[in-house]
Design a protein around this motif. Structure first.
Motif, PDB file in Angstrom:
ATOM      1  N   ASP A  51      -2.953 -16.630   4.178  1.00 43.43           N
ATOM      2  CA  ASP A  51      -4.504 -17.077   3.897  1.00 43.43           C
ATOM      3  C   ASP A  51      -5.134 -15.727   3.260  1.00 43.43           C
ATOM      4  O   ASP A  51      -6.375 -15.175   2.589  1.00 43.43           O
ATOM      5  CB  ASP A  51      -5.027 -17.438   4.834  1.00 43.43           C
ATOM      6  CG  ASP A  51      -4.740 -18.473   5.404  1.00 43.43           C
ATOM      7  OD1 ASP A  51      -5.131 -19.723   4.350  1.00 43.43           O
ATOM      8  OD2 ASP A  51      -4.257 -18.468   6.429  1.00 43.43           O
ATOM      9  N   GLY A  52      -4.229 -14.617   4.048  1.00 45.29           N
ATOM     10  CA  GLY A  52      -4.923 -13.292   3.327  1.00 45.29           C
ATOM     11  C   GLY A  52      -4.239 -11.528   3.630  1.00 45.29           C
ATOM     12  O   GLY A  52      -2.376 -11.959   4.005  1.00 45.29           O
ATOM     13  N   ILE A  53      -4.250 -10.625   3.534  1.00 46.31           N
ATOM     14  CA  ILE A  53      -3.711  -9.763   3.715  1.00 46.31           C
ATOM     15  C   ILE A  53      -4.854  -8.010   3.388  1.00 46.31           C
ATOM     16  O   ILE A  53      -5.624  -7.847   3.461  1.00 46.31           O
ATOM     17  CB  ILE A  53      -2.609  -9.338   2.116  1.00 46.31           C
ATOM     18  CG1 ILE A  53      -2.540 -10.204   1.216  1.00 46.31           C
ATOM     19  CG2 ILE A  53      -1.956  -8.404   1.650  1.00 46.31           C
ATOM     20  CD1 ILE A  53      -0.911 -11.149   0.946  1.00 46.31           C
ATOM     21  N   ALA A  54      -3.604  -7.423   4.557  1.00 43.39           N
ATOM     22  CA  ALA A  54      -4.790  -6.666   5.102  1.00 43.39           C
ATOM     23  C   ALA A  54      -3.765  -5.354   4.915  1.00 43.39           C
ATOM     24  O   ALA A  54      -2.437  -5.246   4.348  1.00 43.39           O
ATOM     25  CB  ALA A  54      -4.200  -6.149   6.807  1.00 43.39           C
ATOM     26  N   LEU A  55      -4.467  -4.391   4.347  1.00 45.04           N
ATOM     27  CA  LEU A  55      -3.973  -3.067   3.134  1.00 45.04           C
ATOM     28  C   LEU A  55      -4.257  -2.267   3.843  1.00 45.04           C
ATOM     29  O   LEU A  55      -4.635  -2.079   4.453  1.00 45.04           O
ATOM     30  CB  LEU A  55      -4.609  -2.940   2.132  1.00 45.04           C
ATOM     31  CG  LEU A  55      -4.591  -4.526   0.926  1.00 45.04           C
ATOM     32  CD1 LEU A  55      -4.938  -4.145  -0.340  1.00 45.04           C
ATOM     33  CD2 LEU A  55      -2.870  -4.291   0.435  1.00 45.04           C
ATOM     34  N   PHE A  56      -2.757  -1.320   4.505  1.00 42.88           N
ATOM     35  CA  PHE A  56      -2.978  -0.143   4.354  1.00 42.88           C
ATOM     36  C   PHE A  56      -3.709   0.062   6.102  1.00 42.88           C
ATOM     37  O   PHE A  56      -4.242   1.400   6.237  1.00 42.88           O
ATOM     38  CB  PHE A  56      -3.898   0.883   3.799  1.00 42.88           C
ATOM     39  CG  PHE A  56      -3.764   1.312   2.155  1.00 42.88           C
ATOM     40  CD1 PHE A  56      -2.357   1.353   2.174  1.00 42.88           C
ATOM     41  CD2 PHE A  56      -4.562   0.069   1.368  1.00 42.88           C
ATOM     42  CE1 PHE A  56      -1.915   1.671   0.926  1.00 42.88           C
ATOM     43  CE2 PHE A  56      -4.058   0.668  -0.155  1.00 42.88           C
ATOM     44  CZ  PHE A  56      -3.004   1.018  -0.500  1.00 42.88           C
ATOM     45  N   GLY A  57      -2.829  -0.824   7.169  1.00 44.30           N
ATOM     46  CA  GLY A  57      -2.906  -0.812   8.120  1.00 44.30           C
ATOM     47  C   GLY A  57      -1.792   0.123   8.855  1.00 44.30           C
ATOM     48  O   GLY A  57      -1.574   0.920   7.813  1.00 44.30           O
ATOM     49  N   THR A  58      -1.356   0.011  10.032  1.00 38.46           N
ATOM     50  CA  THR A  58      -0.463   0.461  10.788  1.00 38.46           C
ATOM     51  C   THR A  58       0.856   0.355  10.009  1.00 38.46           C
ATOM     52  O   THR A  58       2.013   0.753   9.649  1.00 38.46           O
ATOM     53  CB  THR A  58      -0.450   0.510  11.865  1.00 38.46           C
ATOM     54  OG1 THR A  58      -0.111  -1.448  12.557  1.00 38.46           O
ATOM     55  CG2 THR A  58      -1.182   1.027  12.847  1.00 38.46           C
ATOM     56  N   THR A  59       1.161  -1.212   9.694  1.00 39.12           N
ATOM     57  CA  THR A  59       2.235  -1.807   8.819  1.00 39.12           C
ATOM     58  C   THR A  59       2.222  -0.834   8.088  1.00 39.12           C
ATOM     59  O   THR A  59       3.700  -0.223   7.050  1.00 39.12           O
ATOM     60  CB  THR A  59       2.469  -2.772   9.063  1.00 39.12           C
ATOM     61  OG1 THR A  59       2.475  -3.655  10.702  1.00 39.12           O
ATOM     62  CG2 THR A  59       3.417  -3.517   8.521  1.00 39.12           C
ATOM     63  N   GLY A  60       1.229  -1.128   7.224  1.00 43.66           N
ATOM     64  CA  GLY A  60       1.606  -0.310   5.724  1.00 43.66           C
ATOM     65  C   GLY A  60       0.732   1.059   5.476  1.00 43.66           C
ATOM     66  O   GLY A  60       1.935   2.226   4.809  1.00 43.66           O
ATOM     67  N   GLU A  61       1.439   2.141   6.872  1.00 44.35           N
ATOM     68  CA  GLU A  61       1.037   3.678   6.645  1.00 44.35           C
ATOM     69  C   GLU A  61       0.159   4.168   5.836  1.00 44.35           C
ATOM     70  O   GLU A  61      -0.111   5.320   6.016  1.00 44.35           O
ATOM     71  CB  GLU A  61       2.365   4.107   6.235  1.00 44.35           C
ATOM     72  CG  GLU A  61       4.127   3.782   6.660  1.00 44.35           C
ATOM     73  CD  GLU A  61       4.957   3.210   5.959  1.00 44.35           C
ATOM     74  OE1 GLU A  61       5.735   5.251   5.828  1.00 44.35           O
ATOM     75  OE2 GLU A  61       5.590   2.454   4.982  1.00 44.35           O
TER      76      GLU A  61
END
Length: 337
Positions: A51-61
């Motif tokens: 449904d959505g995307i989280a950008l540049f969090g911890t998984t995304g460094e």
């Protein structure tokens, strides 16, 4: 699976049962985000039922990239056709000024919400009052009525537990601004306490195996890292007809997670993406994080392939087989492992 609209601007996260992925970020040779690969990855995730995307969090460094890199990455994703209303953007940074700058840029792009945890440098010296003041200061300096803030509870990284009293205090001080909490603490008792005391907020679990009981208790959904490499299995969990059926899928998710968690979880996720896309740059990590090396990398990839091939065809994301490939709504398969 979430229905799509002809106009990306009209797409938003669902009212409940939200599957959002904490996207990994492909890194180019100059250590900036690879915009093209990131956009393709987001498109794959949405096409696979997320449904959505989280950008540049911890998984995304995220905190390791410059503010300029993170802004350009968001802009590239939107240009590629990713609906801003389906994006949650992390503004976590080491300075309040940079956090405010990133948040305002994301709000200008009309993203769904801003994800934020306190800086992690001063772990042992941050009190509950200090955590409250951090969020209050950021909110005051952003100074926008369209701010929708998702608080980020991840004490293993930032050292600051966002207890229900802190969440309630922020919610009362900034009604309509604080809209959710992402709980990556791994303790379902804590998640349940958040749901009980702050149930009007969107409570996301970051622990995929807690999804059945979290959704049954009233959680809004998940923002999770495993979705990068098993989006269709997680989608199947959301679409299961009952909590009992959802719990039946937990062992499948757990067994895949155990393979990916033998070494660095983030590096394992990116090694799988590098293999299935045929793009070696997916494996690159930002220093001091390190990518997986052989022979461990080869063992993990072989085990992950065996694990995914053991799933029912409709739940496989990369080795779907003829039955799934015939469906019109499935993205063409990438290169096999």
């Amino acid at each position: 699976m979430t229905a799509t609209s002809d106009s990306p601007e009209d797409e938003h996260l669902p009212a409940r049962d939200c599957l959002a992925v904490a996207a990994a970020t492909p890194v180019a040779i100059d250590l900036a985000p690879d915009h093209s690969l990131l956009a393709m990855h987001c498109q794959m995730l949405l096409a696979s039922g997320c449904d959505g995307i989280a950008l540049f969090g911890t998984t995304g460094e995220g905190p390791e990239f410059t503010a300029t890199d993170r802004k350009s990455g968001l802009e590239a994703a939107v240009r590629a056709g990713i609906a801003p209303g389906r994006l949650i953007v992390s503004a976590t940074a080491m300075s309040i000024g940079e956090t405010v700058d990133l948040a305002k840029h994301a709000l200008d792009a009309n993203v769904d919400s801003i994800l934020l945890m306190p800086p992690c440098m001063f772990r042992s010296n941050i009190t509950a009052e200090g955590a409250y003041r951090f969020y209050a200061t950021v909110i005051d300096r952003i100074a926008r009525d369209d701010l929708r803030l998702c608080l980020y509870h991840f004490p293993d990284i930032c050292g600051v537990p966002l207890t229900p009293p802190i969440v309630r205090r922020l919610d009362e001080a900034f009604p309509g601004i604080v809209t959710g909490v992402k709980d990556s603490g791994g303790d379902f008792g804590f998640t349940e306490a958040l749901i009980r005391s702050c149930g009007h907020l969107r409570i996301f679990t970051g622990t995929e195996i807690h999804l059945p009981q979290a959704l049954a208790a009233g959680a809004y959904g998940t923002i999770c890292g495993l979705g990068n490499v098993m989006p269709r299995l997680l989608r199947a969990m959301f679409e299961a007809p009952s909590a009992f059926d959802r719990r039946g899928l937990v062992p499948l998710i757990t067994s895949g997670d155990l393979i990916l968690s033998r070494q660095s979880f983030g590096a394992s996720i990116k090694a799988v993406l590098a293999q299935v896309t045929g793009q070696p740059s997916w494996a690159r990590m930002l220093p001091p994080l390190d990518e997986l090396h052989y022979p461990e990398r080869g063992w993990m990839l072989a085990d992950f392939e065996r694990w995914e091939r053991s799933l029912p065809p409709s739940m496989r994301s990369f080795h779907a087989g003829e039955a799934l490939a015939a469906r019109d709504n499935v993205l063409p398969l990438r290169r096999a492992l």
